[in-house]
Design an enzyme around this catalytic site. Structure first.
Site, short mmCIF file in Angstrom:
data_model
loop_
_atom_site.label_atom_id
_atom_site.label_comp_id
_atom_site.label_asym_id
_atom_site.label_seq_id
_atom_site.Cartn_x
_atom_site.Cartn_y
_atom_site.Cartn_z
N TYR A 154 0.92 -1.28 -0.07
CA TYR A 154 0.07 -0.01 0.21
C TYR A 154 0.80 1.13 0.19
CZ TYR A 154 -3.23 3.39 1.48
OH TYR A 154 -4.03 4.62 1.71
N ALA A 156 4.07 1.84 -0.92
CA ALA A 156 4.37 1.77 -2.41
C ALA A 156 3.86 2.46 -3.46
CB ALA A 156 5.27 0.35 -2.62
N LYS A 158 1.13 4.20 -2.96
CA LYS A 158 0.95 5.61 -2.65
C LYS A 158 2.09 6.50 -2.96
CE LYS A 158 -3.52 5.72 -1.73
NZ LYS A 158 -4.43 6.34 -2.44
#
Length: 257
Positions: A154, A156, A158
């Site tokens: 998650y 990475a 974002k």
């Protein structure tokens, strides 16, 4: 800037992930200030709740990750709103998983929703945003800049979304289009329950996040409406005209403490 100064009368807005949480709060906040909003999500019933009693909100159920999804969404915006002034890439998938338990299927699902879908939707929306000299707001996460356990995929996805904002700001600035990231920290939303967690699992995760945030400067989690206000603020084409390529944390000081 006071709340009363935010005026979006006559503007056309797309908000993805509008069925709950930050997306719902954002769609409703834009509508309260005079905008026409295409509220996009996967679940028609949730979108109906978002739009209930608000004539300015137009629900549209679509799968962002489907091949035809982005084109369908943009076509609906032009048909029902008459154009696009702001695109809010808010839809996201989060599956907290420690390294060693990550599956390819879950990793791909998070990247397809959190990164690939915003790219393809922005690509479809770009001609309309150029005509209106509009703004894209990528709703990222302060987690993308911190080392949160079990959040590698998650975070990475974002962090990559943050990179898109910087590139788009440079690439599209001369074409009249701004790009801004709003990066919430843990926010009181049903995102975990909406992503396959049981009510008990989601409640336990929220308690853990709340305990961590009690140690941070503001001392509490954000409410969805607080994040939505900043999404609107950076979308203000007149007052926020110099805000381009920016990464705005709305995380109670978590990213600096």
């Amino acid at each position: 800037m006071t709340d009363g100064e935010l005026d979006f009368a006559g503007q056309r807005i797309i908000v993805t992930g509008a069925g709950s949480g930050i997306g719902r709060a954002t769609a409703q906040a834009f509508a309260r200030r005079g905008a026409s909003v295409l509220a996009v999500g996967r679940t028609p019933e949730r979108l109906t709740e978002t739009a209930e009693g608000r004539a300015g909100i137009h629900p549209f159920a679509a799968d962002l990750t489907a091949e035809a999804g982005p084109a369908q969404i943009v076509a609906q915006a032009h048909e029902r709103l008459g154009g696009i002034d702001v695109l809010v890439n808010n839809a996201g998938v989060v599956r907290p998983t420690p390294l060693g338990s990550v599956t390819g299927q879950e990793a791909r699902r998070q990247f397809e929703t959190n990164l690939v879908a915003p790219i393809l939707l922005m690509q479809e929306a770009l001609p309309g945003l150029e005509r209106s000299r509009g703004t894209v707001v990528n709703v990222s996460s302060a987690i993308g800049q911190r080392g949160w356990p079990a959040m590698s995929v998650y975070a990475a996805s974002k962090a990559a979304l943050d990179s898109l904002t910087r590139v788009w700001a440079v690439e599209l600035g001369a074409r009249g289009v701004r790009a801004v990231t709003v990066a919430p920290g843990p926010t009181r939303t049903p995102v975990l329950a909406n992503n396959g967690y049981s009510a008990e699992q989601a409640a336990a995760a929220m308690r853990t996040q709340a305990q961590r945030y009690e140690q941070l400067p503001v001392g509490r989690m954000a409410e969805a409406e607080e994040v939505a206000w900043w999404i609107l603020a950076v979308s203000d084409r007149r007052r926020a005209a110099q805000v381009n390529g920016a990464w705005l944390p709305v995380d109670g000081g978590g990213s600096v403490s």
